[in-house]
Design a protein around this motif. Structure first.
Motif, PDB file in Angstrom:
ATOM      1  N   VAL A 255     -32.447 -64.209  -5.941  1.00 20.53           N
ATOM      2  CA  VAL A 255     -33.194 -63.617  -4.827  1.00 20.53           C
ATOM      3  C   VAL A 255     -32.342 -63.626  -3.556  1.00 20.53           C
ATOM      4  N   LEU A 256     -31.638 -64.706  -3.312  1.00 21.87           N
ATOM      5  CA  LEU A 256     -30.800 -64.784  -2.117  1.00 21.87           C
ATOM      6  C   LEU A 256     -29.703 -63.724  -2.147  1.00 21.87           C
ATOM      7  N   LEU A 257     -29.065 -63.537  -3.318  1.00 17.40           N
ATOM      8  CA  LEU A 257     -27.998 -62.543  -3.426  1.00 17.40           C
ATOM      9  C   LEU A 257     -28.540 -61.121  -3.341  1.00 17.40           C
ATOM     10  N   ALA A 258     -29.792 -60.934  -3.693  1.00 19.89           N
ATOM     11  CA  ALA A 258     -30.399 -59.601  -3.588  1.00 19.89           C
ATOM     12  C   ALA A 258     -30.788 -59.267  -2.157  1.00 19.89           C
ATOM     13  N   HIS A 259     -30.770 -60.255  -1.268  1.00 21.34           N
ATOM     14  CA  HIS A 259     -31.169 -60.025   0.125  1.00 21.34           C
ATOM     15  C   HIS A 259     -30.116 -60.586   1.081  1.00 21.34           C
ATOM     16  N   LEU A 260     -28.882 -60.238   0.825  1.00 25.62           N
ATOM     17  CA  LEU A 260     -27.797 -60.697   1.695  1.00 25.62           C
ATOM     18  C   LEU A 260     -27.906 -60.122   3.103  1.00 25.62           C
ATOM     19  N   ASP A 261     -28.591 -58.964   3.247  1.00 30.37           N
ATOM     20  CA  ASP A 261     -28.758 -58.391   4.573  1.00 30.37           C
ATOM     21  C   ASP A 261     -29.614 -59.290   5.455  1.00 30.37           C
ATOM     22  N   LEU A 262     -30.613 -59.937   4.865  1.00 33.25           N
ATOM     23  CA  LEU A 262     -31.436 -60.872   5.632  1.00 33.25           C
ATOM     24  C   LEU A 262     -30.633 -62.119   6.008  1.00 33.25           C
ATOM     25  N   LEU A 263     -29.736 -62.544   5.107  1.00 32.84           N
ATOM     26  CA  LEU A 263     -28.891 -63.698   5.411  1.00 32.84           C
ATOM     27  C   LEU A 263     -27.931 -63.369   6.546  1.00 32.84           C
ATOM     28  N   LEU A 271     -36.167 -65.868   4.271  1.00 31.11           N
ATOM     29  CA  LEU A 271     -35.461 -66.134   3.022  1.00 31.11           C
ATOM     30  C   LEU A 271     -36.034 -67.357   2.313  1.00 31.11           C
ATOM     31  N   LYS A 272     -36.390 -68.389   3.055  1.00 31.68           N
ATOM     32  CA  LYS A 272     -36.985 -69.578   2.439  1.00 31.68           C
ATOM     33  C   LYS A 272     -38.292 -69.233   1.727  1.00 31.68           C
ATOM     34  N   ARG A 273     -39.061 -68.376   2.364  1.00 32.12           N
ATOM     35  CA  ARG A 273     -40.342 -67.991   1.763  1.00 32.12           C
ATOM     36  C   ARG A 273     -40.126 -67.144   0.512  1.00 32.12           C
ATOM     37  N   MET A 274     -39.142 -66.238   0.544  1.00 31.85           N
ATOM     38  CA  MET A 274     -38.892 -65.365  -0.599  1.00 31.85           C
ATOM     39  C   MET A 274     -38.272 -66.139  -1.761  1.00 31.85           C
ATOM     40  N   CYS A 275     -37.385 -67.091  -1.453  1.00 26.08           N
ATOM     41  CA  CYS A 275     -36.725 -67.854  -2.517  1.00 26.08           C
ATOM     42  C   CYS A 275     -37.576 -69.018  -2.998  1.00 26.08           C
ATOM     43  N   GLY A 276     -38.564 -69.403  -2.210  1.00 28.17           N
ATOM     44  CA  GLY A 276     -39.414 -70.523  -2.582  1.00 28.17           C
ATOM     45  C   GLY A 276     -38.693 -71.849  -2.523  1.00 28.17           C
ATOM     46  N   ASP A 279     -35.678 -76.238   3.483  1.00 30.13           N
ATOM     47  CA  ASP A 279     -34.477 -76.134   4.321  1.00 30.13           C
ATOM     48  C   ASP A 279     -33.248 -76.707   3.623  1.00 30.13           C
ATOM     49  N   GLU A 280     -33.401 -77.817   2.957  1.00 29.56           N
ATOM     50  CA  GLU A 280     -32.263 -78.476   2.316  1.00 29.56           C
ATOM     51  C   GLU A 280     -31.699 -77.626   1.175  1.00 29.56           C
ATOM     52  N   ASP A 281     -32.597 -77.057   0.352  1.00 28.57           N
ATOM     53  CA  ASP A 281     -32.136 -76.234  -0.764  1.00 28.57           C
ATOM     54  C   ASP A 281     -31.462 -74.957  -0.267  1.00 28.57           C
ATOM     55  N   LEU A 282     -32.034 -74.339   0.785  1.00 29.51           N
ATOM     56  CA  LEU A 282     -31.429 -73.118   1.315  1.00 29.51           C
ATOM     57  C   LEU A 282     -30.055 -73.418   1.900  1.00 29.51           C
ATOM     58  N   ALA A 283     -29.916 -74.532   2.611  1.00 27.52           N
ATOM     59  CA  ALA A 283     -28.620 -74.903   3.163  1.00 27.52           C
ATOM     60  C   ALA A 283     -27.603 -75.146   2.056  1.00 27.52           C
ATOM     61  N   ASP A 284     -28.051 -75.738   0.958  1.00 26.63           N
ATOM     62  CA  ASP A 284     -27.158 -75.977  -0.174  1.00 26.63           C
ATOM     63  C   ASP A 284     -26.718 -74.659  -0.806  1.00 26.63           C
ATOM     64  N   MET A 285     -27.620 -73.704  -0.906  1.00 23.78           N
ATOM     65  CA  MET A 285     -27.281 -72.402  -1.487  1.00 23.78           C
ATOM     66  C   MET A 285     -26.301 -71.650  -0.586  1.00 23.78           C
ATOM     67  N   ILE A 286     -26.532 -71.705   0.707  1.00 23.35           N
ATOM     68  CA  ILE A 286     -25.616 -71.027   1.636  1.00 23.35           C
ATOM     69  C   ILE A 286     -24.236 -71.677   1.581  1.00 23.35           C
ATOM     70  N   HIS A 287     -24.214 -72.997   1.488  1.00 24.97           N
ATOM     71  CA  HIS A 287     -22.931 -73.707   1.380  1.00 24.97           C
ATOM     72  C   HIS A 287     -22.199 -73.293   0.100  1.00 24.97           C
ATOM     73  N   LEU A 517     -25.909 -70.273  10.862  1.00 22.87           N
ATOM     74  CA  LEU A 517     -25.578 -70.337   9.441  1.00 22.87           C
ATOM     75  C   LEU A 517     -24.576 -71.447   9.163  1.00 22.87           C
ATOM     76  N   GLN A 518     -23.620 -71.622  10.062  1.00 22.49           N
ATOM     77  CA  GLN A 518     -22.642 -72.692   9.893  1.00 22.49           C
ATOM     78  C   GLN A 518     -23.307 -74.059   9.958  1.00 22.49           C
ATOM     79  N   GLY A 519     -24.312 -74.159  10.831  1.00 17.00           N
ATOM     80  CA  GLY A 519     -25.042 -75.422  10.914  1.00 17.00           C
ATOM     81  C   GLY A 519     -25.838 -75.700   9.647  1.00 17.00           C
ATOM     82  N   LYS A 520     -26.383 -74.644   9.047  1.00 14.32           N
ATOM     83  CA  LYS A 520     -27.131 -74.822   7.805  1.00 14.32           C
ATOM     84  C   LYS A 520     -26.208 -75.221   6.656  1.00 14.32           C
ATOM     85  N   ALA A 521     -25.001 -74.585   6.633  1.00 14.83           N
ATOM     86  CA  ALA A 521     -24.085 -74.823   5.523  1.00 14.83           C
ATOM     87  C   ALA A 521     -23.298 -76.109   5.682  1.00 14.83           C
ATOM     88  N   ALA A 522     -23.309 -76.678   6.880  1.00 14.63           N
ATOM     89  CA  ALA A 522     -22.512 -77.896   7.129  1.00 14.63           C
ATOM     90  C   ALA A 522     -23.104 -79.093   6.384  1.00 14.63           C
TER      91      ALA A 522
END
Length: 522
Positions: A255-263, A271-276, A279-287, A517-522
């Motif tokens: 789902v995240l890769l299908a919506h890279l424009d939102l990222l 994105l958190k709502r769409m991917c279910g 915050d921690e899981d989304l940051a891990d995926m972005i990283h 985004l950098q803060g999320k991926a850090a």
């Protein structure tokens, strides 16, 4: 009035571009490495020309190589008169205008009466050897591609000889055959340098006379090749291939890769709502995504990237600056007069003697043109160092506005000559490697009514302000205008935006999203 034929005698003047004049003009615009290649070609064509070392003893006249007409301690920029460079006998413009290649007179410098110990700063011993180049430690450390210890950095200079297409074709030959191999060959030919497949699968299938499912099946095989992600048709597909390889392609990642424009837009809550995920899981995926290669094909290339070699060295010496041409890239050129006398003595027919005379005249002219090229480069470089002395002392913030006309008027040359001299040539100093054109910048009026400042100095200030901004307090263009005005730069908002975009720096909104985004991926 009757129309009758008659003979008239008229006198007129015109500028004739002789081959010698064209050669002298072309040499001015060439870099040292290009001159070296040009000399090699001339040596092959002219039997009277030889490229030799200082110790050569072949009866030739040694001219036109490194800047040996300057003292061993290098030319200094403390005095910039023409007399200091021994330029009175002839100027570059006069040499080009004369076009006389027949004269076989020596140059104003007696090379045989002098002993030269160094070609350039790179040949001089380092500080540990009790000597030094221009600054005792410039040497190879000022050249792109040099390692941390002053030696060549082979890892930096190494480049892949194998192209991406050749790499993929080799893998296709191992696993495919027959019609599948033909389809794969065509598909690989449609993959660009970044590794993405260009063109539509339906159109490709129609051109190959096969069905779309067949092309899709072969493409899936290609997408399993190295590098991972090659053959993708979009960024999302490229990252998905790498996620599958890393065993991280789950429904949430899909789902995240299908919506890279939102990222890219920084809509993390959506994105958190769409991917279910939280915050921690989304940051891990972005990283995880940040560790993937969006352009896997760029690891390969068929052309070797050449390191930029400086044509000039500039280093401080006392209260002035020493300037030296990099003679390590310029072979000395010899005119073998002994060989000319030997050949001319054995040739009695007029055609052979005329050809030898033409070779001698051409060799003499080339030697003089190369010698004058060195003098002209040194004269222009000395004036550049004089005009931009504050840059070499204090940095880019003190770069002065400068034009070609200002330098040309100061040294008594034509503006086009200065333009050719500063083209494709690089200067190495303690602050790095710079193209000579870098020192010519437009002027921006100072806010306090003082002297105008360089556009490069303003760009440097903008870059420094943005680099120091707090992630939660991003500077807008209007804020940058106020900060620059406090520093003495009177500049409009649109100019700030133009300079910011020219340096590849995003707007305040883009930078805010990027830092989030950098803060999320850090």
């Amino acid at each position: 009035m009757a129309l009758t034929p008659r003979l008239d005698l008229r006198q007129s003047q015109s500028l004739v571009m002789t081959p010698q004049l064209q050669q002298a003009i072309r040499l001015l615009a060439l870099s040292n490495l290009e001159v070296e290649a040009f000399i090699a070609e001339e040596v092959e064509k002219n039997p009277l020309l030889e490229s030799g070392s200082e110790g050569s003893d072949n009866g030739g006249d040694e001219r036109g190589g490194a800047a040996d007409d300057f003292p061993d301690d290098g030319a200094t920029a403390s005095d910039f008169d023409a007399e200091d460079f021994d330029l009175e006998p002839v100027t570059a413009d006069q040499l080009m205008a004369s076009g006389d290649a027949g004269a076989d007179s020596p140059l104003d410098v007696d090379y045989d009466a002098e002993t030269f110990h160094h070609d350039s700063a790179v040949d001089m011993p380092g500080p540990g050897d009790g000597g030094g180049g221009l600054d005792g430690g410039l040497g190879l450390s000022g050249i792109a591609g040099a390692g941390p210890e002053g030696g060549p950095d082979f890892d930096a200079m190494a480049a892949a000889d194998l192209s991406l297409q050749d790499h993929l074709l080799a893998q296709a030959g191992e696993v495919l055959s027959g019609i599948d191999h033909l389809v794969a060959t065509y598909l690989i030919d449609q993959i660009d340098a970044a590794g993405y497949l260009e063109g539509d699968i339906t159109e490709i299938a129609a051109r190959l006379g096969t069905d779309q499912a067949h092309v899709e099946r072969v493409l899936a095989v290609i997408q399993s090749f190295e590098p991972t992600g090659v053959g993708a048709r979009s960024l999302g597909e490229c990252l998905a291939l790498q996620a599958r390889e890393a065993d991280r392609y789950d429904p949430c990642m899909a789902v995240l890769l299908a919506h890279l424009d939102l990222l890219a837009a920084g809509k993390l809550v959506q994105l958190k709502r769409m991917c279910g995920v939280d915050d921690e899981d989304l940051a891990d995926m972005i990283h995880e995504l940040r560790g993937y290669d969006p352009k896997p094909g760029l690891k390969f290339g068929g052309e070797r990237l050449a390191a930029v070699v400086p044509d000039l060295f500039v280093a401080p010496r006392g209260e002035s600056w020493a300037i030296e041409i990099n003679g390590a890239t310029l072979p000395r050129l010899l005119v073998n007069r002994r060989y000319y006398l030997e050949l001319s003595g054995n040739r009695r027919d007029r055609g052979s003697r005329a050809w030898l005379s033409e070779c001698l005249a051409s060799a003499n002219w080339l030697v003089k043109a190369l010698d004058q090229r060195q003098r002209t480069i040194m004269k222009v470089a000395a004036e550049l160092v004089k005009q931009q002395q504050a840059f070499f002392t204090h940095g880019v913030a003190h770069l002065r506005p400068l034009t070609l006309k200002a330098v040309a008027d100061a040294i008594g040359m034509h503006e086009s000559t200065v333009s050719r001299v500063t083209s494709n040539k690089y200067l190495s100093c303690g602050r790095g490697l710079y193209e000579l054109k870098y020192f010519f910048t437009s002027a921006i009026q100072a806010a306090d009514g003082g002297d105008a400042v360089s556009a490069e100095a303003v760009k440097s200030q903008i870059k420094a302000l943005i680099a120091a901004e707090h992630p939660k307090k991003i500077l807008s263009d209007d804020t940058l205008v106020d900060l620059l005005r406090d520093k003495g730069f009177d500049i409009a908002r649109r100019t700030v935006a133009k300079y910011r975009e020219a340096m590849g720096i995003g707007s305040s909104v883009q930078r805010r999203r990027q830092k989030a985004l950098q803060g999320k991926a850090a």
